[in-house]
Scaffold this motif. Structure first.
Motif, PDB file in Angstrom:
ATOM      1  N   VAL A 123       0.830  -1.208   0.000  1.00  0.00           N
ATOM      2  CA  VAL A 123       0.000   0.000   0.000  1.00  0.00           C
ATOM      3  C   VAL A 123       0.864   1.258   0.000  1.00  0.00           C
ATOM      4  O   VAL A 123       0.441   2.299  -0.526  1.00  0.00           O
ATOM      5  CB  VAL A 123      -0.960   0.012   1.211  1.00  0.00           C
ATOM      6  CG1 VAL A 123      -1.923  -1.158   1.143  1.00  0.00           C
ATOM      7  CG2 VAL A 123      -0.221   0.026   2.533  1.00  0.00           C
ATOM      8  N   GLY A 127      -0.348   3.116  -2.965  1.00  0.00           N
ATOM      9  CA  GLY A 127      -1.216   4.165  -2.450  1.00  0.00           C
ATOM     10  C   GLY A 127      -0.537   5.515  -2.426  1.00  0.00           C
ATOM     11  O   GLY A 127       0.664   5.652  -2.642  1.00  0.00           O
ATOM     12  N   HIS A 130      -3.168  11.782   1.151  1.00  0.00           N
ATOM     13  CA  HIS A 130      -4.242  12.652   0.696  1.00  0.00           C
ATOM     14  C   HIS A 130      -4.320  13.844   1.626  1.00  0.00           C
ATOM     15  O   HIS A 130      -4.194  13.695   2.842  1.00  0.00           O
ATOM     16  CB  HIS A 130      -5.577  11.891   0.680  1.00  0.00           C
ATOM     17  CG  HIS A 130      -6.533  12.393  -0.342  1.00  0.00           C
ATOM     18  ND1 HIS A 130      -7.305  13.499  -0.144  1.00  0.00           N
ATOM     19  CD2 HIS A 130      -6.846  11.926  -1.574  1.00  0.00           C
ATOM     20  CE1 HIS A 130      -8.076  13.695  -1.214  1.00  0.00           C
ATOM     21  NE2 HIS A 130      -7.817  12.758  -2.094  1.00  0.00           N
ATOM     22  N   ARG A 145      -3.479   5.985   3.515  1.00  0.00           N
ATOM     23  CA  ARG A 145      -3.108   5.619   2.162  1.00  0.00           C
ATOM     24  C   ARG A 145      -4.388   5.446   1.338  1.00  0.00           C
ATOM     25  O   ARG A 145      -5.351   4.827   1.807  1.00  0.00           O
ATOM     26  CB  ARG A 145      -2.301   4.319   2.136  1.00  0.00           C
ATOM     27  CG  ARG A 145      -0.935   4.422   2.775  1.00  0.00           C
ATOM     28  CD  ARG A 145      -0.013   5.349   1.995  1.00  0.00           C
ATOM     29  NE  ARG A 145       1.319   5.420   2.587  1.00  0.00           N
ATOM     30  CZ  ARG A 145       1.671   6.279   3.537  1.00  0.00           C
ATOM     31  NH1 ARG A 145       0.772   7.129   4.021  1.00  0.00           N
ATOM     32  NH2 ARG A 145       2.899   6.285   4.023  1.00  0.00           N
ATOM     33  N   ILE A 146      -4.379   5.998   0.127  1.00  0.00           N
ATOM     34  CA  ILE A 146      -5.533   5.943  -0.765  1.00  0.00           C
ATOM     35  C   ILE A 146      -5.210   5.000  -1.911  1.00  0.00           C
ATOM     36  O   ILE A 146      -4.189   5.158  -2.586  1.00  0.00           O
ATOM     37  CB  ILE A 146      -5.890   7.328  -1.342  1.00  0.00           C
ATOM     38  CG1 ILE A 146      -5.878   8.391  -0.239  1.00  0.00           C
ATOM     39  CG2 ILE A 146      -7.228   7.281  -2.044  1.00  0.00           C
ATOM     40  CD1 ILE A 146      -6.869   8.163   0.857  1.00  0.00           C
ATOM     41  N   LEU A 147      -6.053   3.998  -2.115  1.00  0.00           N
ATOM     42  CA  LEU A 147      -5.876   3.056  -3.220  1.00  0.00           C
ATOM     43  C   LEU A 147      -6.819   3.425  -4.363  1.00  0.00           C
ATOM     44  O   LEU A 147      -7.969   3.804  -4.147  1.00  0.00           O
ATOM     45  CB  LEU A 147      -6.171   1.628  -2.751  1.00  0.00           C
ATOM     46  CG  LEU A 147      -5.244   1.049  -1.684  1.00  0.00           C
ATOM     47  CD1 LEU A 147      -5.638  -0.395  -1.380  1.00  0.00           C
ATOM     48  CD2 LEU A 147      -3.781   1.121  -2.109  1.00  0.00           C
ATOM     49  N   ASP A 148      -6.308   3.302  -5.574  1.00  0.00           N
ATOM     50  CA  ASP A 148      -7.107   3.605  -6.772  1.00  0.00           C
ATOM     51  C   ASP A 148      -8.012   2.428  -7.071  1.00  0.00           C
ATOM     52  O   ASP A 148      -7.788   1.653  -8.016  1.00  0.00           O
ATOM     53  CB  ASP A 148      -6.176   3.908  -7.948  1.00  0.00           C
ATOM     54  CG  ASP A 148      -6.944   4.396  -9.165  1.00  0.00           C
ATOM     55  OD1 ASP A 148      -8.135   4.739  -9.007  1.00  0.00           O
ATOM     56  OD2 ASP A 148      -6.366   4.429 -10.264  1.00  0.00           O
ATOM     57  N   ARG A 163      -1.130   1.741   9.297  1.00  0.00           N
ATOM     58  CA  ARG A 163      -1.701   2.384   8.126  1.00  0.00           C
ATOM     59  C   ARG A 163      -3.225   2.297   8.172  1.00  0.00           C
ATOM     60  O   ARG A 163      -3.781   1.289   8.611  1.00  0.00           O
ATOM     61  CB  ARG A 163      -1.226   1.703   6.828  1.00  0.00           C
ATOM     62  CG  ARG A 163       0.273   1.811   6.571  1.00  0.00           C
ATOM     63  CD  ARG A 163       0.683   3.213   6.186  1.00  0.00           C
ATOM     64  NE  ARG A 163       2.104   3.282   5.847  1.00  0.00           N
ATOM     65  CZ  ARG A 163       3.071   3.537   6.733  1.00  0.00           C
ATOM     66  NH1 ARG A 163       2.772   3.728   8.013  1.00  0.00           N
ATOM     67  NH2 ARG A 163       4.330   3.587   6.343  1.00  0.00           N
ATOM     68  N   VAL A 165      -6.115   2.455   5.380  1.00  0.00           N
ATOM     69  CA  VAL A 165      -6.231   2.335   3.923  1.00  0.00           C
ATOM     70  C   VAL A 165      -7.682   2.531   3.518  1.00  0.00           C
ATOM     71  O   VAL A 165      -8.583   1.862   4.054  1.00  0.00           O
ATOM     72  CB  VAL A 165      -5.728   0.960   3.441  1.00  0.00           C
ATOM     73  CG1 VAL A 165      -5.788   0.876   1.920  1.00  0.00           C
ATOM     74  CG2 VAL A 165      -4.303   0.705   3.940  1.00  0.00           C
ATOM     75  N   SER A 167     -10.231   3.462  -0.158  1.00  0.00           N
ATOM     76  CA  SER A 167     -10.221   3.475  -1.615  1.00  0.00           C
ATOM     77  C   SER A 167     -10.744   4.806  -2.137  1.00  0.00           C
ATOM     78  O   SER A 167     -11.452   5.544  -1.442  1.00  0.00           O
ATOM     79  CB  SER A 167     -11.084   2.331  -2.159  1.00  0.00           C
ATOM     80  OG  SER A 167     -12.449   2.537  -1.810  1.00  0.00           O
ATOM     81  N   GLU A 168     -10.390   5.106  -3.376  1.00  0.00           N
ATOM     82  CA  GLU A 168     -10.951   6.285  -4.030  1.00  0.00           C
ATOM     83  C   GLU A 168     -12.463   6.171  -4.127  1.00  0.00           C
ATOM     84  O   GLU A 168     -13.177   7.171  -4.037  1.00  0.00           O
ATOM     85  CB  GLU A 168     -10.348   6.436  -5.432  1.00  0.00           C
ATOM     86  CG  GLU A 168      -8.915   6.947  -5.457  1.00  0.00           C
ATOM     87  CD  GLU A 168      -8.824   8.434  -5.144  1.00  0.00           C
ATOM     88  OE1 GLU A 168      -9.886   9.070  -4.959  1.00  0.00           O
ATOM     89  OE2 GLU A 168      -7.701   8.944  -5.074  1.00  0.00           O
TER      90      GLU A 168
END
Length: 315
Positions: A123, A127, A130, A145-148, A163, A165, A167-168
């Motif tokens: 990640v 990631g 943001h 952490r931002i996941l696409d 972390r 995590v 998502s977008e």
């Protein structure tokens, strides 16, 4: 207490007692106290199992009337074949549980951290951090952490380098209050180190043999720690935004070793948000029960040894 009483208590605390408590509905209104009660049951079960072995050892390995160590045949003559065989079986089971507890605890500790470290690396690579205002719901923004990923999901990876995590899909489909609720939920897991509670119950579950252990405790505690994180999110954003965020993330699957906002318990948790609030009397009763369950085997073990020490020093 005799070895048989300790063994019976241990069996009750790993089988029927967890089954009854898992079917109760009151823990939903006192999750923190219920976790403490589950912990006391687990500790008392382990302590009772070890106490049974100690009680048997005190009978099998004490010196005889002449002061010399008793022989195997002498113990059989004194106890009889059935009681001797039962004593040996319980003593062997105690040693097995002790060894399995050490091995299981080590395995769970090592494998979980290895898995989390690997996923944390992924990640961090895939990631991004943001800077939107919702990220402030995290204890430290650098944890986020931002996941696409289009599917709404949120989970946390506990540890020294923890972390959170998301998502977008979660950030774009949820309102700001809902994002705040879901991030506060995950941050609550990290602050309280709920992962350590789960690891301990996992180790105890693995340590006991299959024919006596029950999964009720592990499943119940997994739900209860989600309720504790839900309570923290409610205090930050309110029940309605949290309920909407939980429903949006319900179908998402988190990796092993992570604590996810959604999951199979979403329906129970959403219904709880619309139900009655937490109960102080229920929590007080659960705390008192936890103390009683933990103190009983402890006193039963300590008092005879204290009596022997007193007799030894007074003679």
């Amino acid at each position: 207490m005799s070895a048989l009483a300790f063994a019976t208590l241990a069996l009750l605390l790993v089988g029927p007692v967890p089954a009854l408590l898992a079917r109760a509905s009151w823990p939903l209104r006192a999750p923190r106290a219920a976790v403490v009660l589950w912990q006391s049951i687990a500790v008392a079960a382990v302590l009772s199992a070890f106490s049974a072995g100690i009680a048997i050892a005190s009978k099998l390995f004490v010196p005889g009337p002449d002061g010399r160590p008793t022989t195997l045949l002498g113990e059989i003559d004194q106890l009889g074949w059935p009681l001797w065989a039962l004593s040996i079986a319980v003593f062997g089971l105690t040693l097995l549980i002790g060894a399995r507890l050490v091995v299981a605890g080590t395995q769970v500790f090592v494998s979980t951290r290895r898995r989390r470290s690997h996923h944390r690396t992924l990640v961090d690579i895939l990631g991004v951090t943001h800077d939107r205002a919702a990220a402030q719901a995290c204890t430290r923004a650098r944890e986020l952490r931002i996941l696409d990923v289009a599917q709404p999901l949120a989970y946390c990876l506990p540890g020294v380098r923890s972390r959170v995590v998301v998502s977008e899909g979660a950030l774009t489909s949820l309102a700001d209050a809902e994002v705040t609720a879901i991030l506060t939920h995950e941050s609550a897991h990290l602050r309280a180190r709920h992962d350590l509670v789960l690891e301990a119950f996992t180790a105890v579950y693995i340590a006991f043999p299959r024919f006596v252990r029950s999964r009720n405790a592990l499943d119940a505690v997994r739900l209860l720690i989600e309720l504790l994180a839900d309570d923290a999110a409610v205090r930050a954003a309110g029940p309605t935004p949290l309920a909407r965020a939980l429903v949006a993330c319900a179908s998402a699957r988190a990796p092993k070793g992570a604590l996810a906002a959604g999951g199979p318990t979403t329906v129970i948790r959403v219904r709880r948000l619309a139900g009655r609030p937490n109960s102080v009397p229920l929590a007080a009763a659960a705390y008192l029960s936890a103390v009683a369950i933990l103190v009983l085997p402890t006193i039963a073990v300590a008092v005879p040894w204290l009596h022997e020490l007193q007799r030894l020093f007074s003679s």
